[in-house]
Design a protein around this motif. Structure first.
Motif, mmCIF file in Angstrom:
data_model
loop_
_atom_site.group_PDB
_atom_site.id
_atom_site.type_symbol
_atom_site.label_atom_id
_atom_site.label_comp_id
_atom_site.label_asym_id
_atom_site.label_seq_id
_atom_site.Cartn_x
_atom_site.Cartn_y
_atom_site.Cartn_z
ATOM 1 N N PRO A 31 0.809 -1.231 0.000
ATOM 2 C CA PRO A 31 0.000 0.000 0.000
ATOM 3 C C PRO A 31 0.838 1.275 0.000
ATOM 4 N N PRO A 32 1.899 1.384 0.819
ATOM 5 C CA PRO A 32 2.727 2.598 0.755
ATOM 6 C C PRO A 32 3.407 2.797 -0.599
ATOM 7 N N LEU A 33 3.821 1.708 -1.246
ATOM 8 C CA LEU A 33 4.422 1.832 -2.574
ATOM 9 C C LEU A 33 3.444 2.462 -3.564
ATOM 10 N N ILE A 34 2.173 2.083 -3.438
ATOM 11 C CA ILE A 34 1.141 2.619 -4.335
ATOM 12 C C ILE A 34 0.796 4.058 -3.951
ATOM 13 N N GLN A 35 0.629 4.296 -2.649
ATOM 14 C CA GLN A 35 0.247 5.625 -2.179
ATOM 15 C C GLN A 35 1.326 6.671 -2.456
ATOM 16 N N HIS B 59 3.124 6.662 -4.993
ATOM 17 C CA HIS B 59 3.228 6.740 -6.459
ATOM 18 C C HIS B 59 4.564 6.228 -6.981
ATOM 19 N N TRP B 60 5.153 5.311 -6.221
ATOM 20 C CA TRP B 60 6.347 4.638 -6.747
ATOM 21 C C TRP B 60 5.931 3.722 -7.888
ATOM 22 N N PHE B 61 4.793 3.013 -7.681
ATOM 23 C CA PHE B 61 4.302 2.073 -8.684
ATOM 24 C C PHE B 61 2.785 2.057 -8.653
ATOM 25 N N THR B 62 2.186 1.603 -9.747
ATOM 26 C CA THR B 62 0.742 1.382 -9.771
ATOM 27 C C THR B 62 0.421 0.104 -8.998
ATOM 28 N N SER B 63 -0.861 -0.121 -8.764
ATOM 29 C CA SER B 63 -1.251 -1.315 -8.009
ATOM 30 C C SER B 63 -0.861 -2.583 -8.751
ATOM 31 N N SER B 64 -1.061 -2.612 -10.066
ATOM 32 C CA SER B 64 -0.707 -3.811 -10.827
ATOM 33 C C SER B 64 0.798 -4.024 -10.836
ATOM 34 N N GLN B 65 1.572 -2.946 -10.921
ATOM 35 C CA GLN B 65 3.024 -3.071 -10.883
ATOM 36 C C GLN B 65 3.500 -3.584 -9.525
ATOM 37 N N ALA B 66 2.876 -3.100 -8.449
ATOM 38 C CA ALA B 66 3.269 -3.537 -7.118
ATOM 39 C C ALA B 66 3.040 -5.033 -6.929
ATOM 40 N N VAL B 67 1.918 -5.529 -7.457
ATOM 41 C CA VAL B 67 1.634 -6.964 -7.356
ATOM 42 C C VAL B 67 2.633 -7.760 -8.199
ATOM 43 N N THR B 68 2.929 -7.254 -9.386
ATOM 44 C CA THR B 68 3.909 -7.927 -10.250
ATOM 45 C C THR B 68 5.277 -7.987 -9.581
ATOM 46 N N LEU B 69 5.662 -6.921 -8.911
ATOM 47 C CA LEU B 69 6.946 -6.889 -8.220
ATOM 48 C C LEU B 69 6.962 -7.860 -7.052
ATOM 49 N N GLY B 70 5.804 -8.062 -6.431
ATOM 50 C CA GLY B 70 5.725 -9.075 -5.385
ATOM 51 C C GLY B 70 5.929 -10.463 -5.958
ATOM 52 N N ALA B 71 5.367 -10.710 -7.135
ATOM 53 C CA ALA B 71 5.527 -12.015 -7.768
ATOM 54 C C ALA B 71 6.966 -12.251 -8.200
ATOM 55 N N ALA B 72 7.730 -11.172 -8.419
ATOM 56 C CA ALA B 72 9.134 -11.326 -8.818
ATOM 57 C C ALA B 72 9.916 -12.091 -7.770
ATOM 58 N N LEU C 223 8.824 6.448 9.428
ATOM 59 C CA LEU C 223 10.017 7.204 9.053
ATOM 60 C C LEU C 223 10.031 7.552 7.572
ATOM 61 N N GLY C 224 9.176 6.899 6.801
ATOM 62 C CA GLY C 224 9.151 7.104 5.361
ATOM 63 C C GLY C 224 9.488 5.824 4.622
ATOM 64 N N LEU C 225 9.040 5.741 3.390
ATOM 65 C CA LEU C 225 9.204 4.514 2.608
ATOM 66 C C LEU C 225 10.676 4.255 2.291
ATOM 67 N N LYS C 226 11.381 5.287 1.858
ATOM 68 C CA LYS C 226 12.804 5.121 1.541
ATOM 69 C C LYS C 226 13.595 4.697 2.776
ATOM 70 N N ASP C 227 13.332 5.351 3.895
ATOM 71 C CA ASP C 227 14.052 5.020 5.128
ATOM 72 C C ASP C 227 13.708 3.618 5.623
ATOM 73 N N THR C 228 12.506 3.152 5.312
ATOM 74 C CA THR C 228 12.137 1.783 5.696
ATOM 75 C C THR C 228 13.013 0.772 4.979
ATOM 76 N N TRP C 229 13.182 0.948 3.655
ATOM 77 C CA TRP C 229 14.043 0.047 2.897
ATOM 78 C C TRP C 229 15.488 0.124 3.385
ATOM 79 N N ILE C 230 15.965 1.326 3.664
ATOM 80 C CA ILE C 230 17.341 1.477 4.157
ATOM 81 C C ILE C 230 17.483 0.837 5.531
ATOM 82 N N GLY C 231 16.467 1.000 6.374
ATOM 83 C CA GLY C 231 16.509 0.369 7.689
ATOM 84 C C GLY C 231 16.556 -1.146 7.597
ATOM 85 N N LEU C 232 15.769 -1.711 6.673
ATOM 86 C CA LEU C 232 15.811 -3.159 6.461
ATOM 87 C C LEU C 232 17.191 -3.587 5.969
#
Length: 408
Positions: free
Chosen positions: A47-51, A53-66, A173-182
């Motif tokens: 949901p944050p990826l879509i909100q 505007h990093w990706f559309t909903s269909s793109q986000a699902v496709t990236l999950g399938a990757a 903290l934000g979407l970018k910071d979440t990925w960096i934290g992980l």
């Protein structure tokens, strides 16, 4: 003195020395980074990826399938990578790849960039799943392998729990910071595990006189592969639809649905350790049969009852067995092929590949069926329960735990 006795003080030892404990910790770090976080942390990030505007909903699902596609590729490539580099170096490299993927995903340069790194993290997860336990368990006393395998795959449960608890807090903290934290957390775990990976496998004890290991092509192993594939078909409905079922299907709202997912995650933390310890006491074959029965009952309960207490019990059971089946199936392979580490690794690779393939097929297949049946949750859950019942029936029909074959 053999390498085995250098690691384990005697073939029948039942305690873990410091080296074995360090190796087990390394395994836990590997499963947590490459599978627990790389796979399950993505779900609450959609949901944050879509909100954002990093990706559309269909793109986000496709990236999950990757990640699922990469996991299947990793299950196939794990042994060749290890053969080329050695298990220790392969596991270190795979941990680095999974860690790099978190940092790379903090920068959505393009869909193809993100897809490549999600795929790479999946490859890392699939290959680590194939290699991690078969690298470590030969260094563990037989009487403690259930406990050790449970601890190794505890990372899966921790990842599931983190997906419903820690990730939402990181997102503040934000979407970018979440990925960096992980990525930073994965880097720490990679460093912790770096010197824990054992080297070459210890010499295997000679088989008892008049026996030989179960051959890899025998029916029992093939049935086990099919059971594990069917187990994937049984688990995917809850993994995908549990929250939506509670929130929309039962009309209890997203907050209640999220509460059940947290319950699922907490149970998943205990799953590998509980299943491993039970298997140490009653045997892996018996423990896996019980697991199949309880999973079938739990998934059928979701299909047939809307009672919140029964759904809670079913959620706990499925949370336990989602990661808990992994040490059970691995241990059963070791029971079937007791004296051949290389054949154990090959059999576990085939089992993991079967699970990964049918998990991916189940995700797409159930999605289509869900749409065609106009959101019929009960139908999806009943399909999962039927798959688990079929797996249990196959186990019963093929008999008890296979014994070594006597020579003429």
């Amino acid at each position: 003195m053999s390498e085995n006795t250098a690691t384990i003080p005697g073939p029948m030892a039942s305690t873990l020395d410091a080296r074995a404990l360090f190796a087990t910790l390394a395994g836990l770090c590997g499963s947590l980074v490459a599978i627990g976080l790389a796979r399950f942390a993505y779900t609450p990030l959609i949901p944050p990826l879509i909100q954002a505007h990093w990706f559309t909903s269909s793109q986000a699902v496709t990236l999950g399938a990757a990640n699922f596609a990469g996991y299947l590729a990793g299950a196939l490539l794990g042994r060749p990578i290890a053969n080329a580099l050695s298990n220790r170096h392969a596991l270190r490299l795979l941990m680095l790849i999974a860690t790099a993927a978190f940092f790379a995903c903090a920068y959505p340069l393009s869909v193809s960039w993100f897809f490549a790194w999600r795929f790479a993290s999946g490859v890392s997860g699939g290959a680590i799943m194939v290699l991690v336990a078969t690298t470590i368990l030969p260094h563990i006393p037989p009487a403690r392998r259930g406990f050790a395998s449970g601890m190794i795959f505890l990372g899966l449960g921790l990842g599931i729990a983190a997906s419903g608890t820690i990730i939402p807090r990181l997102l503040q903290l934000g979407l970018k910071d979440t990925w960096i934290g992980l990525g930073a957390f994965a880097a720490i775990l990679t460093a912790v595990s770096w010197f824990g990976w054992p080297g070459s496998a210890p010499a295997a004890p000679a088989p008892a006189a008049g026996t030989q290991p179960v051959r890899r092509g025998n029916t029992a192993l093939r049935v086990l592969y099919a059971q594990y594939a069917a187990n994937a078909l049984g688990l995917v409905p809850a993994m995908v639809l549990l929250v939506d079922y509670v929130a929309r299907g039962l009309g209890r709202g997203a907050e209640t649905g999220a509460g059940y997912w947290v319950l699922y995650g907490v149970a998943a933390i205990a799953g590998p350790v509980v299943c491993g310890n039970v298997a140490d006491r009653i045997g892996f074959g018996a423990a896996y049969r019980i697991a199949l029965l309880l999973q079938a009952i739990a998934v059928a309960t979701l299909a047939l009852s809307g009672n919140p207490i029964l759904i809670g019990v079913a959620t706990v059971a499925l949370g336990i067995f989602t990661p808990g089946i992994v040490p059970l199936v691995l241990g059963r392979i070791q029971e079937m092929v007791p004296h051949d580490h290389l054949e154990q690794r090959a059999a576990w690779s085939r089992a993991t590949t079967a699970f990964a393939l049918f998990q991916a097929l189940a995700g797409y297949g159930y999605s289509c069926l869900f749409t065609l049946s106009h959101n019929n949750y009960a139908l999806i859950f009943l399909c999962g329960a039927a798959a688990l019942a079929l797996a249990l029936s196959a186990d019963i029909l093929t008999g008890r735990k296979p014994q070594p074959v006597a020579t003429p």
